[in-house]
Design a protein around this motif. Structure first.
Motif: not given
Length: 502
Positions: A252-255, A238-250, A203-207, A297-302
């Motif tokens: 993890i990058t901040k942390e 904006r209605f076809v953007v996956d905000y779960e991905i946005v929230d996750f990488f925001t 259940d890895s969040e990254f995967r 940048q964090a998102f695209v490199f991952f």
């Protein structure tokens, strides 16, 4: 009443007629410039079947490539947008290298209001791309890769043990899934300094996020098509953007950045560059450095770091299973080199494996991860040796897949033959005929990293396991038609691994 009805019919007929003439006049764009190409139809151009979901954008480029085989330049239309296919290798070199300053931008500019993660290196316009590229480039030098190798090998050792447990069960494996788990752990460790734990935890969040980023769906298809119409994209994108991905990488990058700042941690890696951008935004050369740009940048490199390599590893394993003699030759080379290095994988021993390099190159030749390259003219431009002049803003495409499958360039292109890339047998007549990582200043910044992690994965698998087809293996490899420019299989790639004992 009848006259009113006639007036209404006449009015709408006139509107339709005007729109038709407007469309046909636009579609004379290439004809007026002396550029040949397939005949477009009003409103849809040459992309009718793309809009209907029957074919891919790449299929359209490939079709035009062969239909106008002797033309150096081919004009096509995506709706009303004219796109120039550049297929002459010298003209391609002009676009990517010689006249790069005039083609430093890609086709579509980012729109952070609609897509928060579009402000990344792959899509940024030249003004912001160049200083960011200069900041990140030192992270991917050969010296840095040597320093990172122990982290890749640590993940590879976990990978080997993970595969042993799977092989013991005697069941087939989903190569794309196991490869993605490995590359997710590598990019998490090397670029972010964290344990992504994709191999150990189901259940890895990254995967989970990795699957979502590249999962083809109705939503992703609509998003890609909407980008062709900037006004509609601004309204509905904006209605076809996956905000779960946005929230996750925001998050993890901040942390990651906050932890480094709080504990004064420096690893001279990718996240350190993000920390520097956060602390000194003014030093980058432009003023709008913000959390959205840093997180992008964090998102695209991952995303690029795990997906491109995992698909390539998958495709290499598929071909090795279908071609046992090639697999045996590769296994023999790996074992020979490892024996001479006391069983240790080192940077120099990886570089020593010429056949492994040829296998990887042939995989990337037959299955280029990026199917076509895009550029945008930054000023009016006349192609060398032609009378063709394009205006500022013109979209230009280099058809990588079509070229690397051209039988006049690579004989029997559907045959997997690593010997093409052995120095004594090389068949490449022009450097522009092989572009899996692009070329010129805007080539793939992580190309060296991608090659190293892919080679280490193949070394671990091939030296320890026999790779075979099984009843679950697809007989005909099919490329998913939904992604815009990335090569992805439309099916699972299932194979069987059997432990090799020496």
């Amino acid at each position: 009443m009848s006259w009113s009805l006639l007036e209404t019919v006449g009015f709408f007929s006139a509107i339709i007629l005007l729109l038709y003439y407007y469309s046909t006049s636009i579609l004379e764009y290439w004809q007026k410039r002396g550029v040949k190409g397939p005949k477009p139809i009003p409103f849809l151009g040459n992309f009718k079947n793309v809009f209907l979901g029957k074919t891919s954008v790449n299929d359209c480029f490939v079709k035009a490539y062969y239909e106008f085989k002797d033309e150096p330049l081919i004009g096509v239309f995506s709706g009303h947008d004219p796109i120039l296919i550049v297929k002459d290798p010298d003209l391609m070199k002009d676009v990517l290298i010689k006249d790069f300053v005039n083609f430093a931008d890609r086709m579509r500019d980012p729109d952070a209001e609609v897509e928060p993660f579009s402000l990344h290196l792959f899509r940024l316009e030249a003004k912001r791309w160049k200083p960011l590229r200069n900041r990140f480039s030192p992270v991917f030098t050969s010296g840095k890769l040597k320093e990172m190798l122990h982290l890749i090998l640590e993940c590879a050792n976990h990978f080997e043990k993970y595969l042993e447990k799977i092989a013991e069960k005697g069941k087939h494996i989903d190569c794309r899934e196991i490869s993605a788990k490995f590359t997710t752990d590598v990019i998490g460790s090397c670029a972010f300094g964290i344990e992504a734990n994709a191999l150990a935890a189901e259940d890895s969040e990254f995967r989970k996020m990795g699957r979502q980023v590249f999962q083809s769906s109705f939503k992703t298809v609509i998003r890609d098509r909407l980008r062709e119409y900037p006004l509609l994209f601004k309204i509905f994108g904006r209605f076809v953007v996956d905000y779960e991905i946005v929230d996750f990488f925001t998050k993890i990058t901040k942390e990651s950045i906050d932890y480094r700042l709080k504990h004064n941690v420096r690893r001279h890696d990718f996240v350190d560059v993000l920390v520097e951008l956060k602390q000194n935004p003014g030093k980058i050369g432009f003023n709008d450095v913000n959390d959205a740009l840093i997180t992008a940048q964090a998102f695209v490199f991952f995303a690029a770091g795990f997906e491109t390599s995992s698909v390539t590893i998958t495709n290499a394993l598929y071909e090795l299973a279908l071609n046992p003699p090639i697999q045996e030759n590769l296994r023999a080379e790996i074992k020979d080199v490892l024996q001479r290095n006391n069983g240790e994988i080192t940077y120099d021993s990886i570089m020593e494996m010429k056949y492994l390099d040829a296998v990887l190159k042939e995989t990337l030749r037959k299955y280029p991860v990026v199917l076509w390259l895009s550029r945008k003219a930054m000023a009016n431009y006349t192609f060398s040796g032609t009378k063709v002049t394009i205006p500022k803003g013109q979209f230009v495409v280099l058809p990588v897949y079509a070229i690397q499958h051209d039988p006049d360039i690579f004989p029997q292109p559907e045959v997997f033959n690593p010997n093409r890339f052995l120095s004594e047998n090389t068949e490449i007549g022009h450097p522009m005929y092989f572009l899996p990582f692009g070329d010129g200043p805007r080539n793939c910044i992580g190309a060296r990293f991608a090659k190293i992690q892919s080679k280490v994965a193949l070394m671990k698998i091939v030296s320890n396991f026999k790779i075979d087809v099984c009843k679950e293996t697809v007989t005909t490899y099919q490329i998913d038609k939904k992604p815009l420019f990335l090569l992805q299989p439309s099916h699972e790639v299932n194979l069987k691994l059997t432990k090799v004992y020496t």
